[in-house]
Design an enzyme around this catalytic site. Structure first.
Site, PDB file in Angstrom:
ATOM      1  N   ASP A  21       7.051   5.467  21.876  1.00 15.64           N
ATOM      2  CA  ASP A  21       8.036   5.133  21.282  1.00 15.64           C
ATOM      3  C   ASP A  21       8.833   5.268  19.930  1.00 15.64           C
ATOM      4  OD1 ASP A  21       7.240   4.483  24.101  1.00 15.64           O
ATOM      5  OD2 ASP A  21       7.246   2.289  23.027  1.00 15.64           O
ATOM      6  N   LYS A  81       8.933   4.519  30.444  1.00 15.21           N
ATOM      7  CA  LYS A  81       8.733   3.093  30.489  1.00 15.21           C
ATOM      8  C   LYS A  81       9.315   2.414  29.923  1.00 15.21           C
ATOM      9  CE  LYS A  81       6.250   2.599  26.241  1.00 15.21           C
ATOM     10  NZ  LYS A  81       6.395   0.899  25.489  1.00 15.21           N
ATOM     11  N   CYS A 103       4.868  -2.081  21.185  1.00 17.16           N
ATOM     12  CA  CYS A 103       4.387  -1.754  22.175  1.00 17.16           C
ATOM     13  C   CYS A 103       2.550  -1.198  21.381  1.00 17.16           C
ATOM     14  CB  CYS A 103       5.439  -0.735  22.505  1.00 17.16           C
ATOM     15  SG  CYS A 103       6.582  -1.520  22.983  1.00 17.16           S
TER      16      CYS A 103
END
Length: 188
Positions: A14, A83, A117
């Site tokens: 990310d 995602k 995350c």
């Protein structure tokens, strides 16, 4: 346990256009991820990049995507997993992508945010029996305490905490090779 170039997969979590500028040391984090990708590319270590809610947070930082081999959506046979889940492990296609790379039971992780995350992915991977290494100088969060406590929690759960240079030198294992000469230039 040492990181082994023949057993490793690099996962960059990310590092996205609208998220990384809000985090601590954004330029250094992108640079560290690029360093890791250059090493992975030169040493034939597979790499996967994830994107959290790209509609809102944008896509992966361009310097990272430029280095990613097969920078297409996983649905199109590429190495980019989009995602909505915080953990990459529960994202559609992520585990399938990992498992289609035989013999790669070590996961080297960089990215953001350390306490969300990255942390949830690391904990889930450890629960699935993977050896996980978190690259401390290639993870970041918006606040320093979140970064620090995220790293501590991952260490407590059994993840190895390493630096990008540790990754490079453990993957190389010996000096004097053409790969060593090329990659060691990255730290001079």
């Amino acid at each position: 346990m040492l990181m082994d170039v023949t057993r490793s997969v690099l996962v960059i979590v990310d590092v996205q256009e609208k998220l990384y500028p809000a985090c601590l040391d954004p330029v250094e984090t992108v640079d560290a991820c690029c360093f890791l990708l250059k090493c992975a590319n030169r040493l034939s270590v597979p790499a996967i990049v994830t994107e959290q809610y790209p509609k809102g947070l944008g896509h992966t930082s361009k310097p990272i995507l430029d280095l990613l081999e097969n920078a297409k959506d996983i649905a199109d046979g590429g190495n980019v997993v989009r995602k909505n889940s915080f953990s990459c492990v529960i994202a559609d296609g992520f585990i399938d992508k990992l498992e289609e790379i035989p013999g790669r039971d070590q996961v080297v992780i960089a990215g953001m945010e350390t306490h969300v995350c990255v942390l949830q992915t690391v904990l889930d991977l450890i629960d699935r029996g993977r050896e996980v290494f978190v690259v401390a100088d290639a993870v970041t969060s918006r606040k320093q305490e979140d970064r620090i406590f995220g790293i501590e929690r991952m260490r407590d759960a059994g993840a190895g905490i390493v630096t990008r240079e540790s990754v490079m030198f453990e993957w190389l294992r010996v000096a004097g090779t053409p790969e060593f000469k090329e990659l060691s230039a990255l730290i001079r």
